[in-house]
Design a protein around this motif. Sequence first.
Motif, PDB file in Angstrom:
ATOM      1  N   GLN A  83       4.703   7.159   1.376  1.00  0.00           N
ATOM      2  CA  GLN A  83       5.359   6.137   1.813  1.00  0.00           C
ATOM      3  C   GLN A  83       4.997   4.824   1.140  1.00  0.00           C
ATOM      4  OE1 GLN A  83       4.443   6.691   5.798  1.00  0.00           O
ATOM      5  NE2 GLN A  83       6.680   7.076   6.538  1.00  0.00           N
ATOM      6  N   ILE A  84       5.697   3.928   1.045  1.00  0.00           N
ATOM      7  CA  ILE A  84       5.303   2.609   0.666  1.00  0.00           C
ATOM      8  C   ILE A  84       5.525   1.528   1.828  1.00  0.00           C
ATOM      9  CG2 ILE A  84       5.683   0.699  -1.017  1.00  0.00           C
ATOM     10  CD1 ILE A  84       6.766   2.803  -2.956  1.00  0.00           C
ATOM     11  N   SER A 100       0.856  -1.136  -0.071  1.00  0.00           N
ATOM     12  CA  SER A 100      -0.037   0.145   0.034  1.00  0.00           C
ATOM     13  C   SER A 100       0.876   1.184  -0.112  1.00  0.00           C
ATOM     14  CB  SER A 100      -0.900  -0.038   1.297  1.00  0.00           C
ATOM     15  OG  SER A 100      -0.138  -0.028   2.248  1.00  0.00           O
ATOM     16  N   VAL A 101       0.320   2.321  -0.422  1.00  0.00           N
ATOM     17  CA  VAL A 101       0.926   3.536  -0.346  1.00  0.00           C
ATOM     18  C   VAL A 101       0.090   4.662   0.385  1.00  0.00           C
ATOM     19  CG1 VAL A 101       2.060   3.042  -2.554  1.00  0.00           C
ATOM     20  CG2 VAL A 101      -0.052   4.412  -2.566  1.00  0.00           C
ATOM     21  N   ARG A 102       0.723   5.504   1.060  1.00  0.00           N
ATOM     22  CA  ARG A 102       0.038   6.465   1.898  1.00  0.00           C
ATOM     23  C   ARG A 102       0.922   7.776   1.672  1.00  0.00           C
ATOM     24  NH1 ARG A 102       0.327   5.851   8.274  1.00  0.00           N
ATOM     25  NH2 ARG A 102       2.449   6.943   7.736  1.00  0.00           N
ATOM     26  N   PRO A 103      -0.092   9.006   1.191  1.00  0.00           N
ATOM     27  CA  PRO A 103       0.581  10.394   1.116  1.00  0.00           C
ATOM     28  C   PRO A 103       1.167  10.603   2.468  1.00  0.00           C
ATOM     29  CG  PRO A 103      -1.355  10.085  -0.074  1.00  0.00           C
ATOM     30  CD  PRO A 103      -1.299   8.834   0.803  1.00  0.00           C
ATOM     31  N   LEU A 104       2.126  11.581   2.536  1.00  0.00           N
ATOM     32  CA  LEU A 104       2.335  11.987   3.883  1.00  0.00           C
ATOM     33  C   LEU A 104       1.288  13.252   4.092  1.00  0.00           C
ATOM     34  CD1 LEU A 104       6.341  12.425   3.388  1.00  0.00           C
ATOM     35  CD2 LEU A 104       4.724  10.853   4.814  1.00  0.00           C
ATOM     36  N   PRO A 105       0.936  13.402   5.592  1.00  0.00           N
ATOM     37  CA  PRO A 105      -0.082  14.516   5.904  1.00  0.00           C
ATOM     38  C   PRO A 105       0.454  15.711   5.351  1.00  0.00           C
ATOM     39  CG  PRO A 105       0.064  12.613   7.450  1.00  0.00           C
ATOM     40  CD  PRO A 105       1.298  12.389   6.556  1.00  0.00           C
TER      41      PRO A 105
END
Lengths: 312, 618
Positions: free
Chosen positions: B238-239, B226-231
């Motif tokens: 991040q991966i 999964s990927v997540r944009p930085l707040p």
Amino acid sequence: MSALSALAAASAPSMDDRDQPVFGDDFLETLEYLQIIARKILSGQMKAERRSRQKGVSVEFADHRPYSPGDDFRFIDWNVFFRTEHLFLKLFEEEEDLYIYLLLDCSGSIDFGKPYKFHYLRRLAAAIGYLGLASLDRIFVIPFSQSLPRSAAQQLAARGKGKVFRLLHFLEGLKATGPTNLSHCMKTFAGSRRKRGLAVVLSDFYDEAAISGLNALRYQKFEVFVIHCLSPQEAQPELLGDLRLHDTETGRFREVTLTEGLLRRYRQTFGDWCTNLEQFCRKREIGYVRCRTDVPFQDIIIHMLRREKFLQ
Amino acid sequence: MTFAQPWFLLGFALFAPIILLYLLKQRRRRMEVSTLMFWDKILRDEQTVTSLTRLKKLLSLLLQLLFVALLTLAAARPSLSGKLTGARRIVLLLDISASMLVQEGAQTRFELARHQAHGAVRGMSIGDSLMLVTVAAEADIVHPFTDSKKALHDVIDTLHPTHGATEFKKALQLVEQLPADPRETHVYLITDGAFEPVPINPPPRTRFAYLPVGGKSDNIGISGFSVRPLPSSPRDFQIHIELTNDSEVERRVPVELRIGGRLADAFEFNVPAGQSLTRTLRQFSAQGGEIEAFADVKDNFPLDNHAYATLPRPRAIRVRLVTPENLFLQSALTTDEDVEAELVKPDKYTETSDHAVSIFSGWHPPKTPPGDSIFIGDWPDDLGLKKRGELSKPLFSEWQHDHPVNRHLALQNVAIEKALGVEAGPAFQRLASSFNEPLVLLRETPEQKTLVVTFDTTTTDLPLRVAFPILIANAIHYLAGSDNVERWVNPPLGGLLTAGELVKYSSAGTNATLRAVIGPDGTRTVLDARALVPVTHAGFYRAETSADETNILFAANLSSARECRTAPSATLPLRSQQPIPEIKQGFRLGFEPWAVLAFLAAGLLVTEWVLFHRRVIE
């Protein structure tokens, strides 16, 4: 091609020749060839006339027999009497013409088959008759079915080669009809003929008492020759299923469901019957030839001359 | 006994003509013979068997009548009652999960399972009925109970494995909920059993059988991705990756990372035998797009060697800031790359504009404008928020941490000089308060959203804190309807998405622009109001827009450590407190009565032919 094979090819019977003439244009030619072949076969054995088995008056001594009252004193052999003190008569071979009786079956059962059995028998009779006429023998053609012909007009008596057309014409005029009573006919014939000779019986012998008829001929000192004629449909019938069989001789019908088993039994019975007749003839030194109508009749004649010592 | 096609019983009427034909005298063929002498002799002997011949004829008639009767009954398709035949109610649970794609020699496990399913259908006996259920992320009844083998064979041939995880629990719940039936229920599990034993409370008169497919398989795969944009920065992400090693030796796994189809980075991980390894990779920056991870290993299950994710492209939000002067606010707006800010002086203000959000600070219009707005320090009277005095030195004492506007905010100890006291009606939602006095309020109606800050930010130290630009960014994104948080969370495999749910993944952001969805396997689902898009395959799902463009929509992943563990189970993968009754093998008539009848009829026909019509050619 040899003369014989050319002869066979020229005169081979067609498979359905009931409506065709009995004797074609080349039939006489065929007979001539047969005679030439017969001469080759019988060369050195024939003397224009054959000796009869009958004992009679001639210059050729044959045998002695004891004297019995009433015998002609002229034939007593006195030399033997002086040696043995018993009276014996000298017997001489009787020189006479050979009488050939062609007893031709003209019953309804002959009116059958492909090739046509009646044509076939008449051609055989013509061939034998021609050979006899050519040898200066006396030929008698006696058609029979249930009985013998009552008048002389219904028979043929001929001698000499010149009578061949009469012979052929007579044979052409015959009709095959009515039931067979071979036994009765043979007995009647044997009892009515003073002159013994060669009795050639041309028939299919569909008579339970046929053997007694042949015996009657034998007992009356006839030299008997049997030509047993069959058609392929009689020997190997190809019949199956529910059938209504019609007897061409008697006109009788019989309903029958033919299976392979039944056909096998028929072939067995038919074969046994033919074999019995042949064995009877062989045992009693009666000449016997079995011919199928799909075999050229010339072959049968040659076979008769070579193997069966016919006319020797 | 009942008949499926009873009108065929009229075939019994054929008895009449058959009997009539036997009674009628047969017309015989006339044949000429030269003499009857021999036939008389033979048939005289045959007279003894005439009665046998008659009997044979009668037997022939009986055989033919029996033949017609059997053929008529076969055509009428009789069926016998279940009690008579020991009929069963069969439930066939066919695993179509991702692990069934494991290659077993020349065939996949699913193809082996398909053969097993056909075999089970062929084994149906008289009175049996079978229900076919496919099991992946969901348990789907693909054919209800039926005795039609053809229909079942046809359905089995149309089945394909999905990329979803196995969820046998749902299938077994289905079995438990089956209505009562006088017949015994037989449940066949055609699966590799590569999952933890499923708990079950065996229903009465129910037996189970496990038809295993597949052998042992050493597999390594990406079991989580999964990927997540930085707040703080939506363009940075991040991966998160998880690798599972279902083998008996430690494996070194090279992993390639591709962004937008181009190799971005490569890593190597040592994954211990039989364990999973989780890593969070360093920050990446991208303008959004397709992200693919590839584990470069050779095994029999290539599906889990790939993992997919999407990073939504940021949308530009047009914002107008109406203020005489507010440098802090201007600066905060420029920090957000997703915001296109425009400064408007109060004298240039117009009520209507094409901006997504209007921010008022130090000035407010006499009327609340249409659209979404943020009022800081003051607001128009028609907003419905009545002022009552001032609050001196209020503090952020409580705020809704889980509200998107307050996400990632630390507001404690913010020094506020003063704030306006308000009487907030029920239409207003308090996002932050100072001892029950509202400081940040939100009013949401179907037409517009309005955020009110009851103090002037210039008289506080809030602009000096990290929380200020985050608050402004959160507020703008919330009001503008942007929700990046949900857009990068990919839907699970095996689910169904409505047209409305698809909109949030669309970078276009409006429903009107989506025309169809194209799956990774090339299937195209046209979107209408009632369309449901099944998420069945791992890979990228793309949207076809009305402008004839194809945009990335979302990614779907196997992402299941359980599916990565492909070693099949040796025993029935069920567990229960009670003993689980298993199916006893025994003789069963594997065909319908009509087939038996037709077979007997054919036998009779041959018998009749042999007895009455056979010819021996010598």
